[in-house]
Design a protein around this motif. Structure first.
Motif, PDB file in Angstrom:
ATOM      1  N   TYR A   1      24.493  35.136  11.174  1.00  0.00           N
ATOM      2  CA  TYR A   1      23.520  34.350  11.951  1.00  0.00           C
ATOM      3  C   TYR A   1      22.279  35.133  12.374  1.00  0.00           C
ATOM      4  O   TYR A   1      21.401  34.584  13.052  1.00  0.00           O
ATOM      5  N   ASN A   2      22.226  36.396  12.009  1.00  0.00           N
ATOM      6  CA  ASN A   2      21.096  37.246  12.405  1.00  0.00           C
ATOM      7  C   ASN A   2      20.911  37.235  13.920  1.00  0.00           C
ATOM      8  O   ASN A   2      19.785  37.220  14.423  1.00  0.00           O
ATOM      9  N   LEU A   3      22.021  37.233  14.645  1.00  0.00           N
ATOM     10  CA  LEU A   3      21.996  37.229  16.114  1.00  0.00           C
ATOM     11  C   LEU A   3      22.564  38.534  16.635  1.00  0.00           C
ATOM     12  O   LEU A   3      23.690  38.924  16.293  1.00  0.00           O
ATOM     13  N   SER A   4      21.797  39.199  17.469  1.00  0.00           N
ATOM     14  CA  SER A   4      22.273  40.425  18.109  1.00  0.00           C
ATOM     15  C   SER A   4      22.902  40.082  19.449  1.00  0.00           C
ATOM     16  O   SER A   4      22.235  39.528  20.329  1.00  0.00           O
ATOM     17  N   ILE A   5      24.175  40.389  19.587  1.00  0.00           N
ATOM     18  CA  ILE A   5      24.896  40.154  20.838  1.00  0.00           C
ATOM     19  C   ILE A   5      24.936  41.468  21.619  1.00  0.00           C
ATOM     20  O   ILE A   5      25.357  42.501  21.095  1.00  0.00           O
ATOM     21  N   LYS A   6      24.500  41.409  22.854  1.00  0.00           N
ATOM     22  CA  LYS A   6      24.523  42.601  23.699  1.00  0.00           C
ATOM     23  C   LYS A   6      25.734  42.552  24.611  1.00  0.00           C
ATOM     24  O   LYS A   6      25.887  41.620  25.407  1.00  0.00           O
ATOM     25  N   ILE A   7      26.611  43.525  24.471  1.00  0.00           N
ATOM     26  CA  ILE A   7      27.758  43.621  25.374  1.00  0.00           C
ATOM     27  C   ILE A   7      27.292  44.314  26.651  1.00  0.00           C
ATOM     28  O   ILE A   7      26.784  45.434  26.614  1.00  0.00           O
ATOM     29  N   ILE A   8      27.441  43.620  27.784  1.00  0.00           N
ATOM     30  CA  ILE A   8      26.974  44.192  29.046  1.00  0.00           C
ATOM     31  C   ILE A   8      28.165  44.725  29.848  1.00  0.00           C
ATOM     32  O   ILE A   8      29.291  44.229  29.737  1.00  0.00           O
ATOM     33  N   SER A   9      27.909  45.711  30.659  1.00  0.00           N
ATOM     34  CA  SER A   9      28.952  46.291  31.506  1.00  0.00           C
ATOM     35  C   SER A   9      29.329  45.322  32.614  1.00  0.00           C
ATOM     36  O   SER A   9      28.596  44.366  32.911  1.00  0.00           O
ATOM     37  N   GLY A  10      30.467  45.568  33.243  1.00  0.00           N
ATOM     38  CA  GLY A  10      30.874  44.739  34.363  1.00  0.00           C
ATOM     39  C   GLY A  10      29.876  44.793  35.501  1.00  0.00           C
ATOM     40  O   GLY A  10      29.617  43.785  36.168  1.00  0.00           O
ATOM     41  N   GLU A  11      29.297  45.978  35.723  1.00  0.00           N
ATOM     42  CA  GLU A  11      28.310  46.120  36.793  1.00  0.00           C
ATOM     43  C   GLU A  11      27.038  45.336  36.477  1.00  0.00           C
ATOM     44  O   GLU A  11      26.440  44.713  37.363  1.00  0.00           O
ATOM     45  N   LYS A  12      26.614  45.345  35.206  1.00  0.00           N
ATOM     46  CA  LYS A  12      25.432  44.570  34.813  1.00  0.00           C
ATOM     47  C   LYS A  12      25.714  43.078  34.957  1.00  0.00           C
ATOM     48  O   LYS A  12      24.846  42.308  35.416  1.00  0.00           O
ATOM     49  N   GLU A  13      26.914  42.658  34.593  1.00  0.00           N
ATOM     50  CA  GLU A  13      27.308  41.259  34.751  1.00  0.00           C
ATOM     51  C   GLU A  13      27.262  40.862  36.224  1.00  0.00           C
ATOM     52  O   GLU A  13      26.766  39.782  36.575  1.00  0.00           O
ATOM     53  N   ALA A  14      27.770  41.743  37.096  1.00  0.00           N
ATOM     54  CA  ALA A  14      27.743  41.477  38.536  1.00  0.00           C
ATOM     55  C   ALA A  14      26.301  41.394  39.037  1.00  0.00           C
ATOM     56  O   ALA A  14      25.964  40.544  39.866  1.00  0.00           O
ATOM     57  N   TYR A  15      25.433  42.269  38.500  1.00  0.00           N
ATOM     58  CA  TYR A  15      24.037  42.265  38.927  1.00  0.00           C
ATOM     59  C   TYR A  15      23.329  40.970  38.541  1.00  0.00           C
ATOM     60  O   TYR A  15      22.611  40.377  39.351  1.00  0.00           O
ATOM     61  N   LEU A  16      23.525  40.521  37.310  1.00  0.00           N
ATOM     62  CA  LEU A  16      22.846  39.308  36.846  1.00  0.00           C
ATOM     63  C   LEU A  16      23.266  38.093  37.666  1.00  0.00           C
ATOM     64  O   LEU A  16      22.429  37.276  38.060  1.00  0.00           O
ATOM     65  N   GLY A  17      24.560  37.976  37.938  1.00  0.00           N
ATOM     66  CA  GLY A  17      25.029  36.861  38.761  1.00  0.00           C
ATOM     67  C   GLY A  17      24.501  36.943  40.181  1.00  0.00           C
ATOM     68  O   GLY A  17      24.049  35.947  40.756  1.00  0.00           O
ATOM     69  N   GLY A  18      24.543  38.143  40.754  1.00  0.00           N
ATOM     70  CA  GLY A  18      24.060  38.327  42.116  1.00  0.00           C
ATOM     71  C   GLY A  18      22.564  38.109  42.235  1.00  0.00           C
ATOM     72  O   GLY A  18      22.082  37.493  43.201  1.00  0.00           O
ATOM     73  N   MET A  19      21.809  38.573  41.245  1.00  0.00           N
ATOM     74  CA  MET A  19      20.357  38.403  41.266  1.00  0.00           C
ATOM     75  C   MET A  19      19.966  36.926  41.147  1.00  0.00           C
ATOM     76  O   MET A  19      19.033  36.459  41.804  1.00  0.00           O
ATOM     77  N   ALA A  20      20.705  36.181  40.333  1.00  0.00           N
ATOM     78  CA  ALA A  20      20.446  34.740  40.224  1.00  0.00           C
ATOM     79  C   ALA A  20      20.685  34.052  41.560  1.00  0.00           C
ATOM     80  O   ALA A  20      19.898  33.201  41.989  1.00  0.00           O
ATOM     81  N   CYS A  21      21.758  34.427  42.237  1.00  0.00           N
ATOM     82  CA  CYS A  21      22.059  33.845  43.552  1.00  0.00           C
ATOM     83  C   CYS A  21      20.992  34.210  44.574  1.00  0.00           C
ATOM     84  O   CYS A  21      20.561  33.366  45.372  1.00  0.00           O
ATOM     85  N   ALA A  22      20.566  35.458  44.564  1.00  0.00           N
ATOM     86  CA  ALA A  22      19.559  35.915  45.537  1.00  0.00           C
ATOM     87  C   ALA A  22      18.251  35.147  45.379  1.00  0.00           C
ATOM     88  O   ALA A  22      17.545  34.899  46.359  1.00  0.00           O
ATOM     89  N   ASN A  23      17.912  34.763  44.153  1.00  0.00           N
ATOM     90  CA  ASN A  23      16.645  34.072  43.894  1.00  0.00           C
ATOM     91  C   ASN A  23      16.731  32.559  43.997  1.00  0.00           C
ATOM     92  O   ASN A  23      15.738  31.908  44.330  1.00  0.00           O
ATOM     93  N   LEU A  24      17.896  31.980  43.727  1.00  0.00           N
ATOM     94  CA  LEU A  24      17.976  30.531  43.538  1.00  0.00           C
ATOM     95  C   LEU A  24      18.853  29.801  44.545  1.00  0.00           C
ATOM     96  O   LEU A  24      18.962  28.573  44.489  1.00  0.00           O
ATOM     97  N   LEU A  25      19.458  30.511  45.473  1.00  0.00           N
ATOM     98  CA  LEU A  25      20.188  29.883  46.568  1.00  0.00           C
ATOM     99  C   LEU A  25      19.367  29.987  47.851  1.00  0.00           C
ATOM    100  O   LEU A  25      18.452  30.809  47.942  1.00  0.00           O
ATOM    101  N   PRO A  26      19.666  29.159  48.848  1.00  0.00           N
ATOM    102  CA  PRO A  26      19.002  29.347  50.155  1.00  0.00           C
ATOM    103  C   PRO A  26      19.245  30.762  50.646  1.00  0.00           C
ATOM    104  O   PRO A  26      20.321  31.326  50.438  1.00  0.00           O
TER     105      PRO A  26
END
Length: 490
Positions: free
Chosen positions: A103-128
């Protein structure tokens, strides 16, 4: 960045894609979402973490169709990450190579800490905004934790406790006590966060939250930013853990979650007890939104500008035809609010909702002028998703309703969102200020052309302008609170 971006999140249990479209520099909305329960990690935890052929085949087929969907929307950028299943698998490189080749798709495996950061950053920006909270993302193979403090992500942790992992290692062997011991032992790695608010991310938390909302007949059909207390949540989780399939249905759990809902519920129950949090806030955003925002906000420190709301901006970008009048209403309504809020007994916190309602006043015109107030109300109620509490969304949306000769409290639909609104006196006062501003600007003048003062003898609001002829005619259409008197001066 590309105007249309597709974000794919390959988890241990589910694979999801969201297609985002920008409407201006920082504003966006979701064009499409798709999910597939590929169960990539199925039987892996019983086989030393090795991914099995059938789950890999399912995932590859789903990826192909995901990419076809993204192409149909003209997505010029594809962001794809993989989490615990591929992170842990000794044979992950073979799967990555296959997807790249086919599929010519590059999948990036992220660390658990990076996964935690992305979820937390989304919450910090998009929740009250909250002063302090921990975000908890229970996935199929692992659970991620992020401490949020004053809008910033500070501490990150990833633990190998996930729904599929706990199911295969313990629930499939009917070893519930073993699962509890395993989870509790893993949780010892967490520090004492010292916060009373937990933000729930992930499929299990969302499934439980939706079920609680249905059980309580909650008035809004919005999961994002729904709030409940720990006692209510834990009482419900105890029912889930004891329920058979028939009971799970009656508790509003969908059949496709029957095999993972109990392991996920047990993980959440142990986390809540361990962290001793008191308030639970549901997040409809997670890794996908975090990955999109990390691209969108890469030059602004992963944060929106101060006082910026992407949902409000999206509505103005899309439906704000001739919105200059609404912006003038926002300026004028805030000036009137500042003069009268003490006299009318309105809490200062409502100034923000009043201002947003004024900005969105005319978005319904983009659908149809006649009854545009009703259309504005519907659009706001439907599309105000980010950065606002449910009470704020209900108030802003309700203020957009207007009927000649009626007060705002008369317009609350029966059996609807009335429980989320402030008291009737506050509601009527805010509505009067909003629609008075609209009427005073009937001649489409600038708010700066209007003078405002308080008469020292009567306490009336004195309004001065050279263009008040139309306003005088239209004032009979609105009901002012009894302690709200008005004097027009030309």
């Amino acid at each position: 960045m590309a105007k249309c971006t597709a974000v794919i999140d390959i988890g241990s249990n589910s694979m999801r894609m969201a297609v985002f479209q920008k409407t201006s520099r920082f504003a966006f909305h979701i064009l499409h979402e798709v999910k597939s329960s590929v169960r990539l990690s199925e039987h892996a935890y019983k086989n030393e973490g090795y991914l099995q052929n059938e789950p890999m085949e399912r995932t590859a087929l789903a990826i192909g169709e995901f990419l076809s969907i993204a192409s149909s929307f003209g997505a010029r950028k594809i962001l794809c990450v993989a989490t615990s299943a591929l992170r842990d698998a000794p044979n992950s490189s073979a799967f990555l190579s296959r997807i790249q080749r086919e599929y010519n798709l590059s999948i990036k495996i992220i660390s658990g800490e990076k996964e935690a950061y992305l979820g937390g950053m989304a919450c910090a920006n998009l929740l009250p905004s909250v002063d302090e909270a921990i975000s908890v993302d229970v996935g199929g193979g692992s659970s991620e934790f992020a401490l949020l403090r004053n809008g910033k992500v500070e501490q990150l942790y990833s633990l190998n406790i996930g729904t599929v992992r706990i199911k295969e290692l313990f629930f499939d062997n009917n070893d519930i006590n073993g699962a509890v011991e395993y989870i509790d032992e893993a949780l010892k790695e967490l520090p004492d966060f010292g916060t009373h608010t937990l933000i729930g991310i992930g499929g299990t938390f969302r499934a439980l939250t939706r079920a609680i909302m249905k059980k309580e007949e909650y008035p809004l059909r919005k999961l994002h930013a729904y709030t409940t207390d720990t006692n209510t949540f834990l009482h419900f989780t105890s029912q889930i853990l004891e329920a058979g399939p028939k009971k799970l249905r009656s508790l509003f759990i969908k059949p496709d979650r029957f095999d993972t809902i109990k392991p996920g519920t047990l993980i959440l129950e142990r986390i809540i007890r361990h962290t001793q949090t008191k308030t639970l806030l549901s997040s409809g955003v997670g890794v996908r939104e975090g990955l999109f925002l990390s691209d969108l906000l890469r030059n602004s420190g992963d944060k929106f500008p101060a006082h910026y709301n992407p949902s409000v901006r999206y509505l103005l970008d899309t439906y704000g035809i001739h919105s200059d009048h609404a912006l003038q209403c926002a300026h004028l309504s805030k000036r009137i609010f500042d003069l009268l809020h003490t006299h009318l007994g309105i809490n200062l916190v409502h100034r923000q909702e009043l201002s947003i309602a004024a900005k969105l006043l005319s978005i319904g015109v983009g659908i149809r002028y006649y009854a545009y107030q009703r259309h504005s109300h519907y659009l706001a109620m439907s599309a105000l998703d980010y950065g606002l509490s449910h009470s704020q969304i209900a108030l802003i949306s309700h203020l957009l309703l207007f009927k000649k000769g009626s007060s705002s409290s008369d317009l609350i639909p029966k059996g609807s969102y009335g429980s989320l609104l402030p008291d009737e006196a506050t509601l009527d006062a805010l509505s009067a200020i909003l629609w008075l501003s609209h009427i005073l600007l009937a001649a489409r003048i600038n708010a700066s052309d209007i003078t405002l003062s308080i008469d020292s003898h009567s306490g009336a609001l004195v309004v001065g302008s050279k263009s008040l002829y139309l306003a005088r005619e239209q004032l009979k259409n609105i009901i002012l609170p009894k302690n709200f008197t008005l004097m027009l001066k030309e």
